[in-house]
Design a protein around this motif. Structure first.
Motif, PDB file in Angstrom:
ATOM      1  N   MET A  97       0.841  -1.187   0.000  1.00 56.94           N
ATOM      2  CA  MET A  97       0.000   0.000   0.000  1.00 56.94           C
ATOM      3  C   MET A  97       0.882   1.245   0.000  1.00 56.94           C
ATOM      4  O   MET A  97       1.778   1.370   0.825  1.00 56.94           O
ATOM      5  CB  MET A  97      -0.918   0.012   1.232  1.00 56.94           C
ATOM      6  CG  MET A  97      -1.832   1.242   1.294  1.00 56.94           C
ATOM      7  SD  MET A  97      -2.774   1.334   2.835  1.00 56.94           S
ATOM      8  CE  MET A  97      -3.842  -0.073   2.655  1.00 56.94           C
ATOM      9  N   GLY A  98       0.637   2.176  -0.953  1.00 61.76           N
ATOM     10  CA  GLY A  98       1.383   3.417  -0.989  1.00 61.76           C
ATOM     11  C   GLY A  98       1.004   4.315   0.167  1.00 61.76           C
ATOM     12  O   GLY A  98      -0.041   4.144   0.812  1.00 61.76           O
ATOM     13  N   LEU A 145      -2.862   7.177   3.965  1.00 62.55           N
ATOM     14  CA  LEU A 145      -3.520   8.392   4.448  1.00 62.55           C
ATOM     15  C   LEU A 145      -5.023   8.312   4.212  1.00 62.55           C
ATOM     16  O   LEU A 145      -5.828   8.629   5.103  1.00 62.55           O
ATOM     17  CB  LEU A 145      -2.944   9.621   3.740  1.00 62.55           C
ATOM     18  CG  LEU A 145      -1.454   9.907   3.921  1.00 62.55           C
ATOM     19  CD1 LEU A 145      -1.041  11.100   3.074  1.00 62.55           C
ATOM     20  CD2 LEU A 145      -1.110  10.160   5.386  1.00 62.55           C
ATOM     21  N   GLN A 146      -5.401   7.882   2.994  1.00 66.99           N
ATOM     22  CA  GLN A 146      -6.819   7.795   2.651  1.00 66.99           C
ATOM     23  C   GLN A 146      -7.531   6.781   3.526  1.00 66.99           C
ATOM     24  O   GLN A 146      -8.680   6.991   3.939  1.00 66.99           O
ATOM     25  CB  GLN A 146      -6.971   7.426   1.176  1.00 66.99           C
ATOM     26  CG  GLN A 146      -8.410   7.505   0.664  1.00 66.99           C
ATOM     27  CD  GLN A 146      -8.935   8.922   0.696  1.00 66.99           C
ATOM     28  OE1 GLN A 146      -8.301   9.840   0.197  1.00 66.99           O
ATOM     29  NE2 GLN A 146     -10.098   9.109   1.309  1.00 66.99           N
ATOM     30  N   ASN A 163      -2.985  16.088   9.411  1.00 65.10           N
ATOM     31  CA  ASN A 163      -2.035  16.269   8.319  1.00 65.10           C
ATOM     32  C   ASN A 163      -2.402  15.412   7.110  1.00 65.10           C
ATOM     33  O   ASN A 163      -2.130  15.806   5.966  1.00 65.10           O
ATOM     34  CB  ASN A 163      -0.623  15.936   8.803  1.00 65.10           C
ATOM     35  CG  ASN A 163      -0.043  17.029   9.675  1.00 65.10           C
ATOM     36  OD1 ASN A 163       0.504  18.002   9.190  1.00 65.10           O
ATOM     37  ND2 ASN A 163      -0.194  16.887  10.994  1.00 65.10           N
ATOM     38  N   ALA A 164      -3.013  14.257   7.342  1.00 67.33           N
ATOM     39  CA  ALA A 164      -3.445  13.414   6.225  1.00 67.33           C
ATOM     40  C   ALA A 164      -4.469  14.137   5.369  1.00 67.33           C
ATOM     41  O   ALA A 164      -4.400  14.106   4.126  1.00 67.33           O
ATOM     42  CB  ALA A 164      -4.018  12.100   6.754  1.00 67.33           C
ATOM     43  N   ILE A 210      -3.046  16.836  -2.809  1.00 65.45           N
ATOM     44  CA  ILE A 210      -2.966  15.891  -3.917  1.00 65.45           C
ATOM     45  C   ILE A 210      -4.172  16.037  -4.838  1.00 65.45           C
ATOM     46  O   ILE A 210      -4.048  16.051  -6.074  1.00 65.45           O
ATOM     47  CB  ILE A 210      -2.863  14.451  -3.381  1.00 65.45           C
ATOM     48  CG1 ILE A 210      -1.528  14.235  -2.660  1.00 65.45           C
ATOM     49  CG2 ILE A 210      -3.020  13.437  -4.519  1.00 65.45           C
ATOM     50  CD1 ILE A 210      -1.424  12.898  -1.957  1.00 65.45           C
ATOM     51  N   GLU A 211      -5.359  16.175  -4.219  1.00 60.82           N
ATOM     52  CA  GLU A 211      -6.571  16.340  -5.022  1.00 60.82           C
ATOM     53  C   GLU A 211      -6.501  17.625  -5.841  1.00 60.82           C
ATOM     54  O   GLU A 211      -6.899  17.669  -7.006  1.00 60.82           O
ATOM     55  CB  GLU A 211      -7.807  16.362  -4.111  1.00 60.82           C
ATOM     56  CG  GLU A 211      -9.103  16.512  -4.895  1.00 60.82           C
ATOM     57  CD  GLU A 211     -10.303  16.755  -3.991  1.00 60.82           C
ATOM     58  OE1 GLU A 211     -11.430  16.759  -4.507  1.00 60.82           O
ATOM     59  OE2 GLU A 211     -10.109  16.955  -2.785  1.00 60.82           O
TER      60      GLU A 211
END
Length: 305
Positions: free
Chosen positions: A1-2, A7-8, A68-69, A76-77
């Motif tokens: 998992m990246g 985070l997601q 922070n996530a 990123i979005e």
């Protein structure tokens, strides 16, 4: 998992409230979600979430991680949207929020036509009885009525809409017709408990004068469709948006009252975060809604009566 997936996962777990609920939404087993969470905590060397049989709650380290996530995922979005905005052809996931009754009656049928025009856009429609949260729920577009107080959002009107006061012919035959707003004090009024609106306060304007009337009645609900059902049954006087009432007024099932007075407008808006103002999928969806509601009015449907 990246790491972005990690985070997601944490954000989704806290939002869903339990391992099983998150697993259902993600389409995996509860055991798989639990294993992924344990792997993240093992890698970091700290416990991020407290578990019990029903709920998850962040630890102090989990709160810091979650804060922070969300910020990182937001960035990123934003980057994804920036790149996507350069595309002329809309594609990707479009997450839409709308009120329950209006969403079922009008937005869902509009999306049927939109999906046929734009098959590469994956539409997720979430209907709620109160406005959703753009940050927590990651909506791209939301349908709202009336003024939009949040200055961080861009709003485009997709259809005009008035608030009206009405009652069934049976009710008016039994109890008479109010001629002024003050007369409502003598009547049974059906009250909608919705969002943060003051309970039972109806504001009327005629010319330069405005008056607020406290209405009362034996029936109230937080669901607009329920209050409309009661009004059609002759149980009281109702204030509702024109788009909800138009078909019943045309059919004579309801009669308009206090026509010399205006209530605060409830124009229908599509709202979205400023960062999405160049997104192709958001732009074409809102343009589609504007044309869709315009054509309905021209055909005598919706709010036209």
């Amino acid at each position: 998992m990246g790491q972005s997936q990690e985070l997601q996962l944490l954000v989704e777990l806290v939002r869903a409230g339990s391992l099983s609920a998150a697993a259902r939404e993600m389409g995996v087993t509860t055991a798989a979600v639990s294993k992924r969470l344990a792997q993240i905590e093992d890698r970091l060397g700290v416990r991020l979430l407290n578990r019990n049989t029903r709920r998850l709650s962040p630890t102090a380290e989990g709160e810091l991680y979650l804060e922070n996530a969300r910020r990182i995922l937001h960035d990123i979005e934003h980057l994804d949207q920036l790149i996507a905005s350069r595309q002329t052809h809309p594609r990707g996931r479009l997450k839409v929020n709308a009120p329950l009754g209006f969403g079922r009656t009008y937005i869902a049928p509009a999306i049927v036509m939109f999906a046929r025009h734009y098959p590469e856009v994956e539409v997720q429609l979430l209907l709620t009885d109160s406005p959703g949260d753009f940050v927590q729920d990651a909506f791209d577009v939301a349908i709202r009525f009336g003024d939009i107080p949040d200055t961080r959002l861009i709003a485009r009107r997709i259809a005009p809409n008035r608030r009206l006061v009405c009652a069934s012919p049976d009710y008016l035959k039994k109890h008479g017709r109010p001629m002024t707003p003050q007369d409502l004090a003598k009547h049974q009024c059906i009250v909608l408990r919705q969002n943060d609106d003051p309970y039972g306060l109806w504001r009327f304007t005629r010319g330069s004068e405005t008056e607020t009337v406290k209405v009362r009645g034996a029936l109230s609900s937080n669901d607009g469709e329920v209050t409309l059902t009661w009004a059609l049954a002759g149980l009281g006087i109702l204030q509702r948006a024109e788009w909800d009432l138009a078909r019943h007024l045309r059919a004579g099932r309801l009669e308009l009252l206090l026509q010399d007075y205006a209530l605060p407008p409830a124009d229908i808006h599509a709202v979205f975060p400023e960062r999405l103002h160049l997104s192709a999928k958001v732009r074409v969806f809102i343009d589609f809604l504007v044309d869709y509601f315009r054509s309905r009015r021209q055909r005598g449907e919706g709010a036209s009566w």
